[in-house]
Design a protein around this motif. Structure first.
Motif, PDB file in Angstrom:
ATOM      1  N   CYS A   1       0.801  -1.231   0.000  1.00  0.00           N
ATOM      2  CA  CYS A   1       0.000   0.000   0.000  1.00  0.00           C
ATOM      3  C   CYS A   1       0.830   1.276   0.000  1.00  0.00           C
ATOM      4  O   CYS A   1       0.276   2.372  -0.035  1.00  0.00           O
TER       5      CYS A   1
ATOM      6  N   ILE B   1       2.605   2.501   2.453  1.00  0.00           N
ATOM      7  CA  ILE B   1       2.733   3.174   3.748  1.00  0.00           C
ATOM      8  C   ILE B   1       4.170   2.998   4.265  1.00  0.00           C
ATOM      9  O   ILE B   1       4.770   3.925   4.801  1.00  0.00           O
TER      10      ILE B   1
ATOM     11  N   MET C   1      -4.607   7.610   4.833  1.00  0.00           N
ATOM     12  CA  MET C   1      -3.829   7.317   3.623  1.00  0.00           C
ATOM     13  C   MET C   1      -4.386   6.077   2.929  1.00  0.00           C
ATOM     14  O   MET C   1      -4.458   6.020   1.706  1.00  0.00           O
ATOM     15  N   LEU C   2      -4.790   5.094   3.738  1.00  0.00           N
ATOM     16  CA  LEU C   2      -5.250   3.828   3.154  1.00  0.00           C
ATOM     17  C   LEU C   2      -6.587   3.964   2.424  1.00  0.00           C
ATOM     18  O   LEU C   2      -6.916   3.119   1.603  1.00  0.00           O
TER      19      LEU C   2
ATOM     20  N   LYS D   1       2.705   6.998  -4.294  1.00  0.00           N
ATOM     21  CA  LYS D   1       2.150   7.454  -3.022  1.00  0.00           C
ATOM     22  C   LYS D   1       0.922   6.603  -2.672  1.00  0.00           C
ATOM     23  O   LYS D   1       0.225   6.119  -3.562  1.00  0.00           O
ATOM     24  N   PRO D   2       0.646   6.451  -1.358  1.00  0.00           N
ATOM     25  CA  PRO D   2      -0.469   5.596  -0.954  1.00  0.00           C
ATOM     26  C   PRO D   2      -1.793   5.950  -1.643  1.00  0.00           C
ATOM     27  O   PRO D   2      -2.530   5.059  -2.069  1.00  0.00           O
ATOM     28  N   ASN D   3      -2.079   7.252  -1.779  1.00  0.00           N
ATOM     29  CA  ASN D   3      -3.374   7.605  -2.360  1.00  0.00           C
ATOM     30  C   ASN D   3      -3.459   7.233  -3.846  1.00  0.00           C
ATOM     31  O   ASN D   3      -4.527   6.894  -4.354  1.00  0.00           O
TER      32      ASN D   3
ATOM     33  N   GLY E   1      -7.098   6.579   0.647  1.00  0.00           N
ATOM     34  CA  GLY E   1      -6.761   7.368  -0.534  1.00  0.00           C
ATOM     35  C   GLY E   1      -6.740   8.866  -0.329  1.00  0.00           C
ATOM     36  O   GLY E   1      -6.709   9.628  -1.288  1.00  0.00           O
ATOM     37  N   ILE E   2      -6.757   9.307   0.929  1.00  0.00           N
ATOM     38  CA  ILE E   2      -6.669  10.745   1.188  1.00  0.00           C
ATOM     39  C   ILE E   2      -5.207  11.175   1.060  1.00  0.00           C
ATOM     40  O   ILE E   2      -4.319  10.526   1.611  1.00  0.00           O
TER      41      ILE E   2
END
Lengths: 235, 300
Positions: free
Chosen positions: A48, A50, B187-188, A69-71, B190-191
């Motif tokens: 993901c 992170i 973050m997970l 990036k995660p998003n 998607g922000i």
């Protein structure tokens, strides 16, 4: 669909993943089992973005994602239900679900998906305006899965969905996981400590020890494997 | 009784200004658990920007109303740009560092901005022109509060209402709340957490700038040091109300404003500044989470 090759991940100076290879194909349920601290959650966090890997590659449908990036990774359709559920405690159930669809702009489809998850888990409809933190453990797990589904993932990563839940609730959650896989054609990567449960639900499995993959096989073979039976199934 | 009412309104004026600053403190704290000690300087820079713009436009003979509006808008934009830049330079590189590092960086940013304005301007108090003519409809109550007080009340009310709406109902507001509650989970889903943090700094700085412009035209003079004491007091107000909570920041500010007003009115004006810190000590002893704060969330 997803391919990890030689992935090495560190927390500071501590190496958590020591070069792992995993391959997941479209439509499968894959499980990753192993003891506490083997690196299972780190694997998901690396996918993901992170905790990005220090070396090795992660590709999703042929596209490298290990430095994204995660998003942006979520945007590609990879969603995680993290360990411990991580519900936003002061957002209502509906607001938590809204957050799941944060990146989507197709309002009508979002509404349809909302109706879908509320029929999967009718209890969430009853609790819609309650703060997420006030739900029971099982309800929170349902909400966490629903929140991930609201992103309409193509690959769903589940980290220990059975953790701390009553056996009856666990059975219900696993039935839903299989249902999502069949009805929505969502590929599922399931990380579990409850090896027995996970190996019965999945098609293929990986066994992880100390940051390395030690076994990879069809779950029927893993269930019959003497070493696996001894170490993880307690038989 | 009339004296009491007078003090009530003077406390309301103080409290409203504290609230405009405290909102920024509390929003930033809520989202990255940082006491942004440089926040008071942003308020001061807002006041200075307005002073410079009014000076220039007055020289060219623009109408008063236009001057004050343009000055306010430019002060808001300029301060917001400062807030954004400050976050980028002083806080973002320390995102994963221990909290103490970011706090020290905040104090550094505060000293830097103070001294920068000290060098660019002077240490003297500079007069701020009074451009707002008295509203005729306030004449009957002019013995209680003046036109600038009235503007301070209404502006603070409007800003609060807008912020509440933003946080409660908009997409960005929900993302801000989600980020404040669990940054990794945000973050997970998607922000873009860095963007949300930037937006928080921009909004907080803009409200502080509004406070700066209002207080400058109310008091009529400013210098480079006004942000320090106002910032500290707004910080006390935010802690009093429960840091991280928007209604708490407003409530804490009003309580502080009234306490100061009644204390100076009935007891002594010599110890005015002591009030805030006595309150801070009492709150930290008896109710560390503040009036409306929630005690730590248990994460399972």
């Amino acid at each position: 669909m997803l391919k990890l090759a030689g992935v090495k991940t560190y927390y500071g100076n501590i190496q958590a993943l020591k070069g792992i290879d995993i391959e997941i194909s479209q439509g499968e349920i894959i499980t990753l089992i192993g003891a506490n601290g083997a690196g299972k959650s780190t694997t998901l966090m690396s996918i993901c973005g992170i905790v990005p890997p220090r070396s090795g590659s992660i590709t999703f449908e042929g596209r490298p994602i290990h430095d994204m990036k995660p998003n942006d990774i979520v945007r590609l359709g990879i969603c995680q239900v993290p360990e411990g559920r991580r519900i936003f405690p002061f957002l209502t159930v509906i607001e938590n679900l809204d957050m799941g669809s944060f990146l989507r702009n197709d309002k009508a489809d979002v509404k349809r998906d909302l109706d879908y998850v509320l029929t999967l888990f009718p209890i969430l409809a009853e609790r819609r305006n309650q703060a997420g933190g006030t739900l029971s453990g099982g309800e929170q797990q349902m909400l966490a899965i629903s929140r991930a589904l609201m992103a309409r993932p193509r690959l769903l990563l589940l980290d220990e969905p059975s953790l701390g839940l009553a056996p009856l609730v666990v059975r219900q959650i696993f039935a839903i996981i299989r249902k999502i896989n069949q009805e929505q054609k969502t590929t599922i990567f399931l990380v579990e400590q409850n090896a027995n449960l996970a190996l019965k639900a999945a098609h293929r499995g990986y066994v992880m020890e100390n940051g390395r993959i030690t076994l990879a096989d069809l779950t029927v073979n893993l269930l019959a494997n003497e070493a696996v039976r001894k170490a993880y199934l307690g038989i | 009784m009339e004296y009491f009412i007078e003090l009530f309104f003077s406390g309301l004026t103080r409290g409203s200004i504290y609230a405009l600053i405290a909102l920024g403190y509390t929003m930033v704290y809520g989202i990255i658990q940082l006491i942004n000690f440089a926040h008071g300087e942003i308020y001061m820079i807002g006041a200075f920007t307005a002073l410079i713009v009014t000076g220039v436009l007055t020289y060219y003979g623009w109408p008063h109303l236009a001057i004050i509006l343009i000055a306010a808008v430019l002060a808001i934009f300029y301060s917001a740009a400062y807030g954004w830049t400050m976050e980028r330079i002083a806080y973002k590189p320390l995102r994963d560092a221990p909290r103490l590092s970011a706090l020290i960086s905040a104090i550094g940013a505060s000293l830097f901005l103070q001294n920068y304005v000290l060098l660019a301007q002077t240490s003297d108090f500079l007069p701020f022109p009074s451009l707002i003519s008295d509203f005729a409809f306030l004449d009957p109550v002019s013995n209680l509060f003046g036109t600038t007080d009235f503007l301070i009340y209404t502006t603070t009310g409007v800003v609060m209402a807008l912020l509440t709406f933003l946080i409660k109902f908009t997409r960005v507001g929900k993302a801000m709340r989600a980020t404040a509650q669990d940054r990794h989970m945000a973050m997970l889903v998607g922000i873009d957490v860095n963007r949300i943090i930037s937006i928080t700094f921009i909004i907080g700085s803009a409200t502080a700038a509004i406070g700066g412009v209002l207080i400058a035209s109310h008091v009529g003079q400013i210098n480079f040091f006004i942000g320090f004491i106002a910032g500290i007091k707004a910080f006390v107000a935010a802690v009093l109300g429960g840091i991280g909570s928007l209604p708490g920041a407003v409530l804490g500010s009003l309580v502080l404003g009234w306490t100061e007003a009644f204390f100076t009115g009935y007891v002594s004006s010599d110890y005015e500044d002591v009030c805030a810190f006595v309150i801070l000590v009492i709150i930290l002893i008896f109710r560390p989470s503040g009036l409306l704060g929630r005690s730590g969330v248990q994460k399972v």
